[in-house]
Design a protein around this motif. Sequence first.
Motif, PDB file in Angstrom:
ATOM      1  N   ASP A   1       0.630  -1.329   0.099  1.00 22.52           N
ATOM      2  CA  ASP A   1       0.068   0.072   0.037  1.00 22.52           C
ATOM      3  C   ASP A   1       0.712   1.392   0.001  1.00 22.52           C
ATOM      4  OD1 ASP A   1      -2.590  -1.170  -0.004  1.00 22.52           O
ATOM      5  OD2 ASP A   1      -2.386  -1.751   1.913  1.00 22.52           O
ATOM      6  N   VAL A   2       2.101   1.209   0.340  1.00 23.39           N
ATOM      7  CA  VAL A   2       2.878   2.392   0.264  1.00 23.39           C
ATOM      8  C   VAL A   2       3.001   3.113  -1.122  1.00 23.39           C
ATOM      9  CG1 VAL A   2       5.554   3.142   0.543  1.00 23.39           C
ATOM     10  CG2 VAL A   2       3.977   1.667   2.494  1.00 23.39           C
TER      11      VAL A   2
ATOM     12  N   MET B   1       1.817   6.390  -2.894  1.00 17.86           N
ATOM     13  CA  MET B   1       2.461   7.485  -3.542  1.00 17.86           C
ATOM     14  C   MET B   1       1.811   7.915  -4.886  1.00 17.86           C
ATOM     15  SD  MET B   1       6.507   6.201  -2.642  1.00 17.86           S
ATOM     16  CE  MET B   1       6.600   5.256  -3.875  1.00 17.86           C
ATOM     17  N   LEU B   2       1.310   6.840  -5.494  1.00 11.92           N
ATOM     18  CA  LEU B   2       0.346   7.151  -6.647  1.00 11.92           C
ATOM     19  C   LEU B   2      -0.747   8.046  -6.300  1.00 11.92           C
ATOM     20  CD1 LEU B   2       0.225   3.518  -8.266  1.00 11.92           C
ATOM     21  CD2 LEU B   2       1.235   5.692  -9.283  1.00 11.92           C
ATOM     22  N   ALA B   3      -1.356   7.903  -5.355  1.00  9.17           N
ATOM     23  CA  ALA B   3      -2.608   8.562  -4.944  1.00  9.17           C
ATOM     24  C   ALA B   3      -2.571   9.894  -4.705  1.00  9.17           C
ATOM     25  CB  ALA B   3      -3.268   7.836  -3.718  1.00  9.17           C
ATOM     26  N   VAL B   4      -1.125  10.221  -3.977  1.00  7.25           N
ATOM     27  CA  VAL B   4      -0.822  11.519  -3.813  1.00  7.25           C
ATOM     28  C   VAL B   4      -0.218  12.352  -4.973  1.00  7.25           C
ATOM     29  CG1 VAL B   4       1.236  12.829  -2.482  1.00  7.25           C
ATOM     30  CG2 VAL B   4       0.041  11.076  -1.233  1.00  7.25           C
TER      31      VAL B   4
ATOM     32  N   LEU C   1      -3.100   7.010   3.607  1.00  9.74           N
ATOM     33  CA  LEU C   1      -2.771   5.696   3.551  1.00  9.74           C
ATOM     34  C   LEU C   1      -1.413   5.309   3.705  1.00  9.74           C
ATOM     35  CD1 LEU C   1      -3.493   2.747   2.950  1.00  9.74           C
ATOM     36  CD2 LEU C   1      -3.469   3.334   0.249  1.00  9.74           C
ATOM     37  N   GLY C   2      -0.594   6.176   3.232  1.00  9.78           N
ATOM     38  CA  GLY C   2       0.919   6.194   3.274  1.00  9.78           C
ATOM     39  C   GLY C   2       1.444   5.809   4.508  1.00  9.78           C
TER      40      GLY C   2
ATOM     41  N   GLN D   1      -5.895  -2.412  11.514  1.00 16.44           N
ATOM     42  CA  GLN D   1      -7.268  -1.451  11.158  1.00 16.44           C
ATOM     43  C   GLN D   1      -6.801  -0.112  10.724  1.00 16.44           C
ATOM     44  OE1 GLN D   1     -10.118  -3.010  11.947  1.00 16.44           O
ATOM     45  NE2 GLN D   1     -10.836  -0.878  10.854  1.00 16.44           N
ATOM     46  N   ARG D   2      -5.912   0.604  11.194  1.00 21.64           N
ATOM     47  CA  ARG D   2      -5.661   1.717  10.408  1.00 21.64           C
ATOM     48  C   ARG D   2      -5.219   1.686   9.106  1.00 21.64           C
ATOM     49  NH1 ARG D   2      -3.564   2.424  15.525  1.00 21.64           N
ATOM     50  NH2 ARG D   2      -1.301   2.069  15.053  1.00 21.64           N
TER      51      ARG D   2
END
Length: 135
Positions: free
Chosen positions: A55-56, A60-63, A77-78, A102-103
């Motif tokens: 998910d890291v 990064m893509l989402a940012v 998420l990062g 959970q986070r």
Amino acid sequence: MIRTLVVASLLLAGCSPADTPDPAPRSTAPSDRSAASACSRVALSIEKNNPPVEDVSTAMLAVESTDPGVREAGKKLGPAAKEAGDLWVADDPAVDKGPANQRVADARQGLLTACTDLFGAYPWPFVRGVSPTPR
């Protein structure tokens, strides 16, 4: 003017405008490729219950997205993915991974919600290899 000439020539040729072929279908690829990639990856992560270390890069893509909702979800998420990923890699049986996991789950869901706000109801036409209902 040109459109009128085209319609007139079709009518003279015995065709109605409804008989004209449809233009080529639009591409299903969205213009915000960073958001599309992040959304595809988070859907796959949820579907396949991937480890949080993956998910890291999704974050990064989402940012990098131009959509503010996707970008903000990526910022959440990062750090969650990094923390849970570090715990996952360390694999210390004495450490409770539940809160960190959970986070990550909450952050994944936040990104999925932002993606739904941007692209509409899931599944999106640009996602391949995912069943229609993420878990």
